[in-house]
Write a protein that holds these residues in place. Sequence first.
Motif, PDB file in Angstrom:
ATOM      1  N   SER A  59       0.804  -1.192   0.000  1.00  0.00           N
ATOM      2  CA  SER A  59       0.000   0.000   0.000  1.00  0.00           C
ATOM      3  C   SER A  59       0.855   1.267   0.000  1.00  0.00           C
ATOM      4  O   SER A  59       0.463   2.286  -0.572  1.00  0.00           O
ATOM      5  N   VAL A  77      -0.707   4.928 -13.167  1.00  0.00           N
ATOM      6  CA  VAL A  77      -0.059   4.232 -12.057  1.00  0.00           C
ATOM      7  C   VAL A  77      -0.681   2.834 -11.957  1.00  0.00           C
ATOM      8  O   VAL A  77      -1.898   2.691 -12.056  1.00  0.00           O
ATOM      9  N   PHE A  79      -0.586  -0.537  -9.349  1.00  0.00           N
ATOM     10  CA  PHE A  79       0.009  -1.104  -8.139  1.00  0.00           C
ATOM     11  C   PHE A  79      -0.203  -2.608  -8.098  1.00  0.00           C
ATOM     12  O   PHE A  79      -1.285  -3.121  -8.335  1.00  0.00           O
TER      13      PHE A  79
ATOM     14  N   ASP B  23     -11.018  -1.831 -12.419  1.00  0.00           N
ATOM     15  CA  ASP B  23      -9.596  -1.829 -12.114  1.00  0.00           C
ATOM     16  C   ASP B  23      -8.757  -1.100 -13.162  1.00  0.00           C
ATOM     17  O   ASP B  23      -7.557  -0.966 -12.993  1.00  0.00           O
ATOM     18  N   ASN B  27      -8.857   0.905  -8.996  1.00  0.00           N
ATOM     19  CA  ASN B  27      -8.253   0.121  -7.921  1.00  0.00           C
ATOM     20  C   ASN B  27      -7.228  -0.951  -8.311  1.00  0.00           C
ATOM     21  O   ASN B  27      -6.964  -1.866  -7.540  1.00  0.00           O
ATOM     22  N   HIS B  28      -6.625  -0.776  -9.473  1.00  0.00           N
ATOM     23  CA  HIS B  28      -5.432  -1.586  -9.783  1.00  0.00           C
ATOM     24  C   HIS B  28      -4.531  -0.705 -10.652  1.00  0.00           C
ATOM     25  O   HIS B  28      -3.414  -0.386 -10.260  1.00  0.00           O
ATOM     26  N   ILE B  30      -4.458   3.190 -11.876  1.00  0.00           N
ATOM     27  CA  ILE B  30      -5.062   4.433 -11.386  1.00  0.00           C
ATOM     28  C   ILE B  30      -4.876   5.545 -12.410  1.00  0.00           C
ATOM     29  O   ILE B  30      -3.755   5.812 -12.846  1.00  0.00           O
ATOM     30  N   GLU B  58      -6.377   1.067   3.439  1.00  0.00           N
ATOM     31  CA  GLU B  58      -5.558   0.559   2.360  1.00  0.00           C
ATOM     32  C   GLU B  58      -6.350  -0.485   1.573  1.00  0.00           C
ATOM     33  O   GLU B  58      -7.198  -1.142   2.152  1.00  0.00           O
ATOM     34  N   SER B  59      -6.111  -0.684   0.261  1.00  0.00           N
ATOM     35  CA  SER B  59      -5.176   0.069  -0.550  1.00  0.00           C
ATOM     36  C   SER B  59      -5.899   1.045  -1.469  1.00  0.00           C
ATOM     37  O   SER B  59      -5.378   2.111  -1.780  1.00  0.00           O
ATOM     38  N   SER B  60      -7.094   0.661  -1.911  1.00  0.00           N
ATOM     39  CA  SER B  60      -7.725   1.416  -3.002  1.00  0.00           C
ATOM     40  C   SER B  60      -8.154   2.812  -2.588  1.00  0.00           C
ATOM     41  O   SER B  60      -8.372   3.671  -3.438  1.00  0.00           O
ATOM     42  N   ILE B  62      -6.345   4.968  -0.941  1.00  0.00           N
ATOM     43  CA  ILE B  62      -5.209   5.878  -0.730  1.00  0.00           C
ATOM     44  C   ILE B  62      -5.094   6.950  -1.815  1.00  0.00           C
ATOM     45  O   ILE B  62      -4.950   8.137  -1.518  1.00  0.00           O
ATOM     46  N   ALA B  63      -5.196   6.537  -3.067  1.00  0.00           N
ATOM     47  CA  ALA B  63      -5.066   7.517  -4.152  1.00  0.00           C
ATOM     48  C   ALA B  63      -6.190   8.554  -4.060  1.00  0.00           C
ATOM     49  O   ALA B  63      -5.957   9.755  -4.201  1.00  0.00           O
TER      50      ALA B  63
END
Lengths: 190, 190
Positions: A59, A77, A79, B23, B27-28, B30, B58-60, B62-63
């Motif tokens: 994360s 981006v 991840f 995604d 959420n994968h 971004i 976390e995680s999705s 955060i951005a």
Amino acid sequence: MERLKQKIVAEGQVLGEDILKVDGFLNHQIDVKFMEEIGQEFRARFQDVKPNRILTVESSGIAIACETSRYFDYVPVVFAKKATPNTMAEGCYSAEARSFTKGTVSNLRVSKRFIQPGDQVLILDDFLASGEASIALTKMVRKAGAEVVGIGAVIDKAFQGGGDKLREMGCRVESLAVIRAFEKGQIIFG
Amino acid sequence: MERLKQKIVAEGQVLGEDILKVDGFLNHQIDVKFMEEIGQEFRARFQDVKPNRILTVESSGIAIACETSRYFDYVPVVFAKKATPNTMAEGCYSAEARSFTKGTVSNLRVSKRFIQPGDQVLILDDFLASGEASIALTKMVRKAGAEVVGIGAVIDKAFQGGGDKLREMGCRVESLAVIRAFEKGQIIFG
């Protein structure tokens, strides 16, 4: 990066032999304004490369990757995920990485849709320690027929050897703060 | 948010009865430029509140949280962790949350240092489904003696009831795209 070193000294905490806790601005609470400065510094370090994608790991890498993307014309981006939710059943690249701070082994995964052959990939992460995560990401990028144009770490615990391993793999590594050792709880920068 | 709905229709994929896969931008992979638009929209929806902290998971999240922070004078972002790395041994608030897409139960944790009594906390996340994560975050904020000034979700699967539960808890909820149902693989917005 002088401002980063100052922040590490002012806010970081050395735990035991080899752990640096910087959860006040980097990996639990995030100082977004400072992340922008980090992004600008990565832009300056990698001004000669033209990534079309930034790759990181969940994360703690996500904020860094997003704040750097804006200085590279908002390239996407991506991840890597550490687990496989049921929305990610299709084809993935995967590689194992040991987490230094958690003491666990993760299977990192990236959907094949998000690394294409020929891609120019900039890999970013918060810490570079033994290099496990960046090595795993590099393997996935190469498996996809794409190229790692650089690896950027915010904090490089150089004494744990990750940077050297990545350079041996032919990667260019740029670290914004290099730590040579922890001595009696003090941080010795390289 | 019209642009968001268009993007969901163009790039999203309905899986089974109740999963929406986005995604490619959320959420994968971004889309950072689009996350800025999301941030501006949250600013507009919550223009009357003055959070001094943005909380996510976390995680999705955060951005989204980072790209929204810049429109709220760069207030610090805090993300709850789903596991306890050995750098987080001190006092934490914790609450359980079931992950809708993963089918697992996580113990969410936030260091007590990062939610203070009296804080005005804006909670943000990518999805609002059954509300488990936002409910857990709300409980932790209240346990800390702080106030939830709002809960923002990018995509609200309203038919799963999370928004209603949060409103019953006295929370203000703003969702940028509300989905009423999936019908034969089609998305019916509310």
